[in-house]
Scaffold this active site. Structure first.
Site, PDB file in Angstrom:
ATOM      1  N   ARG A 221       0.824  -1.222   0.000  1.00 16.90           N
ATOM      2  CA  ARG A 221       0.000   0.000   0.000  1.00 16.90           C
ATOM      3  C   ARG A 221       0.855   1.268   0.000  1.00 16.90           C
ATOM      4  O   ARG A 221       0.619   2.189  -0.785  1.00 16.90           O
ATOM      5  CB  ARG A 221      -0.954  -0.026   1.203  1.00 16.90           C
ATOM      6  CG  ARG A 221      -2.100  -1.007   1.019  1.00 16.90           C
ATOM      7  CD  ARG A 221      -2.892  -1.155   2.278  1.00 16.90           C
ATOM      8  NE  ARG A 221      -2.111  -1.879   3.265  1.00 16.90           N
ATOM      9  CZ  ARG A 221      -2.398  -3.119   3.684  1.00 16.90           C
ATOM     10  NH1 ARG A 221      -3.449  -3.741   3.231  1.00 16.90           N
ATOM     11  NH2 ARG A 221      -1.638  -3.710   4.573  1.00 16.90           N
ATOM     12  N   ILE A 222       1.853   1.327   0.886  1.00 12.02           N
ATOM     13  CA  ILE A 222       2.657   2.554   0.980  1.00 12.02           C
ATOM     14  C   ILE A 222       3.672   2.617  -0.170  1.00 12.02           C
ATOM     15  O   ILE A 222       3.780   3.635  -0.865  1.00 12.02           O
ATOM     16  CB  ILE A 222       3.357   2.640   2.358  1.00 12.02           C
ATOM     17  CG1 ILE A 222       2.298   2.746   3.463  1.00 12.02           C
ATOM     18  CG2 ILE A 222       4.305   3.830   2.399  1.00 12.02           C
ATOM     19  CD1 ILE A 222       2.830   2.600   4.873  1.00 12.02           C
TER      20      ILE A 222
ATOM     21  N   THR B 233      10.948   4.532   6.436  1.00 15.88           N
ATOM     22  CA  THR B 233       9.730   4.890   7.174  1.00 15.88           C
ATOM     23  C   THR B 233       8.994   3.609   7.558  1.00 15.88           C
ATOM     24  O   THR B 233       7.827   3.651   7.924  1.00 15.88           O
ATOM     25  CB  THR B 233       8.786   5.773   6.321  1.00 15.88           C
ATOM     26  OG1 THR B 233       8.492   5.072   5.114  1.00 15.88           O
ATOM     27  CG2 THR B 233       9.394   7.117   6.006  1.00 15.88           C
TER      28      THR B 233
ATOM     29  N   ARG C  61      10.248   0.148   9.543  1.00 18.28           N
ATOM     30  CA  ARG C  61      10.554  -0.166  10.941  1.00 18.28           C
ATOM     31  C   ARG C  61      12.071  -0.161  11.108  1.00 18.28           C
ATOM     32  O   ARG C  61      12.804  -0.591  10.217  1.00 18.28           O
ATOM     33  CB  ARG C  61      10.019  -1.548  11.338  1.00 18.28           C
ATOM     34  CG  ARG C  61       8.509  -1.618  11.571  1.00 18.28           C
ATOM     35  CD  ARG C  61       8.064  -0.859  12.832  1.00 18.28           C
ATOM     36  NE  ARG C  61       6.649  -0.995  13.103  1.00 18.28           N
ATOM     37  CZ  ARG C  61       5.689  -0.184  12.662  1.00 18.28           C
ATOM     38  NH1 ARG C  61       6.002   0.860  11.914  1.00 18.28           N
ATOM     39  NH2 ARG C  61       4.423  -0.394  12.984  1.00 18.28           N
TER      40      ARG C  61
ATOM     41  N   ASP D 270      12.411   7.740   9.783  1.00 19.37           N
ATOM     42  CA  ASP D 270      11.291   8.027  10.691  1.00 19.37           C
ATOM     43  C   ASP D 270      11.227   6.974  11.796  1.00 19.37           C
ATOM     44  O   ASP D 270      10.447   7.111  12.732  1.00 19.37           O
ATOM     45  CB  ASP D 270       9.968   8.041   9.909  1.00 19.37           C
ATOM     46  CG  ASP D 270       8.800   8.489  10.783  1.00 19.37           C
ATOM     47  OD1 ASP D 270       8.954   9.524  11.472  1.00 19.37           O
ATOM     48  OD2 ASP D 270       7.756   7.815  10.805  1.00 19.37           O
TER      49      ASP D 270
ATOM     50  N   GLU E  18      13.906   2.000  19.143  1.00 19.32           N
ATOM     51  CA  GLU E  18      13.251   3.306  19.182  1.00 19.32           C
ATOM     52  C   GLU E  18      12.690   3.604  20.573  1.00 19.32           C
ATOM     53  O   GLU E  18      12.829   4.703  21.110  1.00 19.32           O
ATOM     54  CB  GLU E  18      12.123   3.185  18.163  1.00 19.32           C
ATOM     55  CG  GLU E  18      11.359   4.345  17.812  1.00 19.32           C
ATOM     56  CD  GLU E  18      10.472   3.975  16.591  1.00 19.32           C
ATOM     57  OE1 GLU E  18      11.012   3.763  15.500  1.00 19.32           O
ATOM     58  OE2 GLU E  18       9.254   3.902  16.768  1.00 19.32           O
TER      59      GLU E  18
ATOM     60  N   HIS F 282       9.005   8.755  14.503  1.00 20.88           N
ATOM     61  CA  HIS F 282       7.939   7.826  14.067  1.00 20.88           C
ATOM     62  C   HIS F 282       6.632   8.612  13.880  1.00 20.88           C
ATOM     63  O   HIS F 282       5.606   8.299  14.470  1.00 20.88           O
ATOM     64  CB  HIS F 282       7.742   6.688  15.073  1.00 20.88           C
ATOM     65  CG  HIS F 282       7.139   5.468  14.444  1.00 20.88           C
ATOM     66  ND1 HIS F 282       7.547   4.194  14.734  1.00 20.88           N
ATOM     67  CD2 HIS F 282       6.148   5.337  13.523  1.00 20.88           C
ATOM     68  CE1 HIS F 282       6.837   3.329  14.031  1.00 20.88           C
ATOM     69  NE2 HIS F 282       5.968   4.003  13.283  1.00 20.88           N
TER      70      HIS F 282
ATOM     71  N   ALA G 260       5.510   9.594  10.637  1.00 20.31           N
ATOM     72  CA  ALA G 260       5.044   9.577   9.239  1.00 20.31           C
ATOM     73  C   ALA G 260       3.538   9.326   9.151  1.00 20.31           C
ATOM     74  O   ALA G 260       2.879   9.801   8.240  1.00 20.31           O
ATOM     75  CB  ALA G 260       5.802   8.519   8.444  1.00 20.31           C
ATOM     76  N   PHE G 261       2.984   8.608  10.102  1.00 24.76           N
ATOM     77  CA  PHE G 261       1.542   8.264  10.061  1.00 24.76           C
ATOM     78  C   PHE G 261       0.666   9.450  10.457  1.00 24.76           C
ATOM     79  O   PHE G 261      -0.547   9.427  10.246  1.00 24.76           O
ATOM     80  CB  PHE G 261       1.257   7.118  11.058  1.00 24.76           C
ATOM     81  CG  PHE G 261       1.208   7.601  12.482  1.00 24.76           C
ATOM     82  CD1 PHE G 261       2.351   7.808  13.214  1.00 24.76           C
ATOM     83  CD2 PHE G 261      -0.005   7.921  13.069  1.00 24.76           C
ATOM     84  CE1 PHE G 261       2.313   8.302  14.503  1.00 24.76           C
ATOM     85  CE2 PHE G 261      -0.069   8.418  14.361  1.00 24.76           C
ATOM     86  CZ  PHE G 261       1.097   8.602  15.083  1.00 24.76           C
TER      87      PHE G 261
HETATM   88  P1  NAD Z   1       1.739  -3.782   2.933  1.00 18.66           P
HETATM   89  O1  NAD Z   1       1.498  -5.067   3.640  1.00 18.66           O
HETATM   90  O2  NAD Z   1       0.652  -3.196   2.087  1.00 18.66           O
HETATM   91  O3  NAD Z   1       3.034  -3.927   1.980  1.00 18.66           O
HETATM   92  C1  NAD Z   1       4.211  -4.560   2.389  1.00 18.66           C
HETATM   93  C2  NAD Z   1       4.897  -5.137   1.159  1.00 18.66           C
HETATM   94  O4  NAD Z   1       6.137  -5.709   1.583  1.00 18.66           O
HETATM   95  C3  NAD Z   1       4.092  -6.270   0.489  1.00 18.66           C
HETATM   96  O5  NAD Z   1       3.969  -6.022  -0.895  1.00 18.66           O
HETATM   97  C4  NAD Z   1       4.918  -7.524   0.775  1.00 18.66           C
HETATM   98  O6  NAD Z   1       4.854  -8.497  -0.258  1.00 18.66           O
HETATM   99  C5  NAD Z   1       6.322  -6.935   0.897  1.00 18.66           C
HETATM  100  N1  NAD Z   1       7.247  -7.791   1.644  1.00 18.66           N
HETATM  101  C6  NAD Z   1       6.989  -8.526   2.763  1.00 18.66           C
HETATM  102  N2  NAD Z   1       8.113  -9.177   3.147  1.00 18.66           N
HETATM  103  C7  NAD Z   1       9.074  -8.838   2.254  1.00 18.66           C
HETATM  104  C8  NAD Z   1      10.447  -9.190   2.110  1.00 18.66           C
HETATM  105  N3  NAD Z   1      11.042 -10.033   2.961  1.00 18.66           N
HETATM  106  N4  NAD Z   1      11.144  -8.655   1.077  1.00 18.66           N
HETATM  107  C9  NAD Z   1      10.527  -7.821   0.187  1.00 18.66           C
HETATM  108  N5  NAD Z   1       9.236  -7.469   0.258  1.00 18.66           N
HETATM  109  C10 NAD Z   1       8.522  -7.963   1.285  1.00 18.66           C
HETATM  110  O7  NAD Z   1       2.221  -2.762   4.045  1.00 18.66           O
HETATM  111  P2  NAD Z   1       2.125  -1.166   3.999  1.00 18.66           P
HETATM  112  O8  NAD Z   1       0.778  -0.732   4.447  1.00 18.66           O
HETATM  113  O9  NAD Z   1       2.664  -0.688   2.705  1.00 18.66           O
HETATM  114  O10 NAD Z   1       3.123  -0.795   5.201  1.00 18.66           O
HETATM  115  C11 NAD Z   1       4.492  -1.184   5.166  1.00 18.66           C
HETATM  116  C12 NAD Z   1       5.089  -0.982   6.549  1.00 18.66           C
HETATM  117  O11 NAD Z   1       5.206   0.408   6.802  1.00 18.66           O
HETATM  118  C13 NAD Z   1       4.235  -1.502   7.714  1.00 18.66           C
HETATM  119  O12 NAD Z   1       4.383  -2.877   7.923  1.00 18.66           O
HETATM  120  C14 NAD Z   1       4.744  -0.690   8.886  1.00 18.66           C
HETATM  121  O13 NAD Z   1       5.800  -1.379   9.520  1.00 18.66           O
HETATM  122  C15 NAD Z   1       5.288   0.574   8.216  1.00 18.66           C
HETATM  123  N6  NAD Z   1       4.491   1.754   8.592  1.00 18.66           N
HETATM  124  C16 NAD Z   1       5.126   2.799   9.153  1.00 18.66           C
HETATM  125  C17 NAD Z   1       4.414   3.933   9.521  1.00 18.66           C
HETATM  126  C18 NAD Z   1       5.104   5.140  10.131  1.00 18.66           C
HETATM  127  O14 NAD Z   1       4.443   5.978  10.757  1.00 18.66           O
HETATM  128  N7  NAD Z   1       6.412   5.293   9.962  1.00 18.66           N
HETATM  129  C19 NAD Z   1       3.031   3.979   9.329  1.00 18.66           C
HETATM  130  C20 NAD Z   1       2.397   2.884   8.728  1.00 18.66           C
HETATM  131  C21 NAD Z   1       3.130   1.781   8.373  1.00 18.66           C
END
Ligand code: NAD
Length: 334
Positions: free
Chosen positions: A151-152, A230, A232, A256, A261, A301, A303-304
């Site tokens: 998604r991101i 951004t 983990r 971020d 942390e 942290h 970004a959200f």
């Molecule tokens: P998502 O599940 O939509 O996308 C994650 C992608 O990573 C998927 O396409 C998956 O196939 C891929 N993936 C999983 N394991 C992998 C690996 N070993 N190698 C390569 N690709 C791999 O998740 P999202 O909604 O895009 O969010 C991603 C991450 O962002 C979250 O899990 C969270 O940790 C982080 N996040 C951070 C903040 C912030 O405030 N900084 C906010 C929201 C989410």
């Protein structure tokens, strides 16, 4: 049901109090951890944010717990396996910040490439309206490597295309349709490291992504690239990051999230320090080295954190809790 909200902000208290009428609610800004788990022992449902740590030991101290509703997308702060063994379903917020986090990622990037902090400091602190030493670099035509095109990451790819950047990507589950629609190519992880001017991480924190960037592969990165995290902190080995910045392998980093942390945030708490292992303590110290580097921008942290995303988090969490109360739980972590 008795529902405990940890890491709770005032606006969350107002929102959930109005939405969860008929339930007994408790709110605290504190994070839930092993040290204060007893304060949560009577709750049927716990709702937490990233600061809380629901590991096996903490869960063992919560005999009444029937459900966990994390107000986050990532759930690496919860031992989902241990919860499953106790038949405690864990719900999460699958989608709330796809655009929010992607936009923030470019905030970090533009700050690094155009020295926006330094420009502002020059005018504010030094009272000087001059540009010496503030030359930046364009993103136009540069290559960004997106790690994780969920998604991101997919929104990061879209924004990069709008800036006329070349986009390459790596994902364990490549989405060919998405790649065609946005116009990017999937490459190997090593290929991404070697060919990207900017590397942006958007994978969840899992055993398979722990230290995805590490001492062994950081040398593969194209000299002078920028790393953005951004996702983990644990996706990058901090020691390798510090070394890469010192050696000029990386010309900058926008972070971020940090490894350890929580310990870094609470480092005034000496009790916590006593509980840190040598490895954890070393990472906290390395975080301080990063904080002092001019070519590194670290944000807490955050970004959200937009009003739109926080509203979506609250809405989905209330739906998750009400669905559990009705016996039809939704948005469960599998
Ligand atoms: P998502 O599940 O939509 O996308 C994650 C992608 O990573 C998927 O396409 C998956 O196939 C891929 N993936 C999983 N394991 C992998 C690996 N070993 N190698 C390569 N690709 C791999 O998740 P999202 O909604 O895009 O969010 C991603 C991450 O962002 C979250 O899990 C969270 O940790 C982080 N996040 C951070 C903040 C912030 O405030 N900084 C906010 C929201 C989410």
């Amino acid at each position: 049901m008795k529902i405990g909200f940890f890491d709770a902000k005032a606006e969350e208290k107002n929102y959930f109090s109005a939405k969860l009428i008929g339930h007994e609610l408790f709110f605290t800004p504190d994070s839930l951890k092993k040290g204060n788990a007893l304060t949560a022992k009577d709750f049927d449902v716990l709702s937490v944010f990233i600061g809380s740590l629901l590991d096996r030991e903490t869960l063992a101290e919560l005999p009444n717990l029937k459900s966990i509703a994390t107000r986050t997308t990532g759930y690496d702060h919860i031992d989902v396996k241990a919860a499953g063994e106790k038949n405690i379903p864990v719900s999460f917020v699958p989608s709330y910040g796809d655009h929010t986090v992607a936009e923030f990622t470019f905030g970090l990037l533009l700050d690094l490439t155009r020295k926006i902090r330094q420009c502002s400091e020059r005018v504010r602190r030094e009272d000087e309206f001059t540009i010496d030493g503030l030359q930046g670099a364009e993103l136009y035509g540069k290559t960004i490597g997106v790690v994780g095109t969920g998604r991101i990451g997919s929104n990061v790819a879209r924004i990069a295309k709008a800036l006329d950047m070349k986009v390459i990507a790596y994902d364990v589950s490549p989405n060919k349709e998405l790649a065609e629609k946005i116009g990017f190519d999937y490459v190997t992880f090593e290929g991404l490291l070697a060919n990207s001017d900017v590397i942006s991480l958007h994978v969840p924190y899992l055993p398979s992504t722990h230290h995805l960037i590490n001492k062994e592969n950081i040398g593969l990165i194209k000299k002078g690239a920028i790393l953005l995290n951004t996702a983990r902190g644990g996706v990058v080995k901090t020691e390798a990051l510090v070394a890469a910045l010192k050696q000029g392998i990386l010309s900058g980093a926008g972070l971020d999230v940090l490894e350890e942390e929580s310990a870094t945030k609470n480092e005034g708490d000496l009790m916590l320090y006593n509980r840190l292992s040598d490895v954890e303590m070393k990472i906290v110290l390395q975080n301080h080295l990063l904080m002092e580097m001019d070519n590194v921008i670290i944000t807490p942290h955050n970004a959200f954190n937009t009003k739109e995303a926080v509203k979506r988090i609250m809405e989905t969490t209330a739906e998750n809790i009400l669905a559990f109360a009705a016996g039809k739980p939704i948005n469960l972590v599998k």
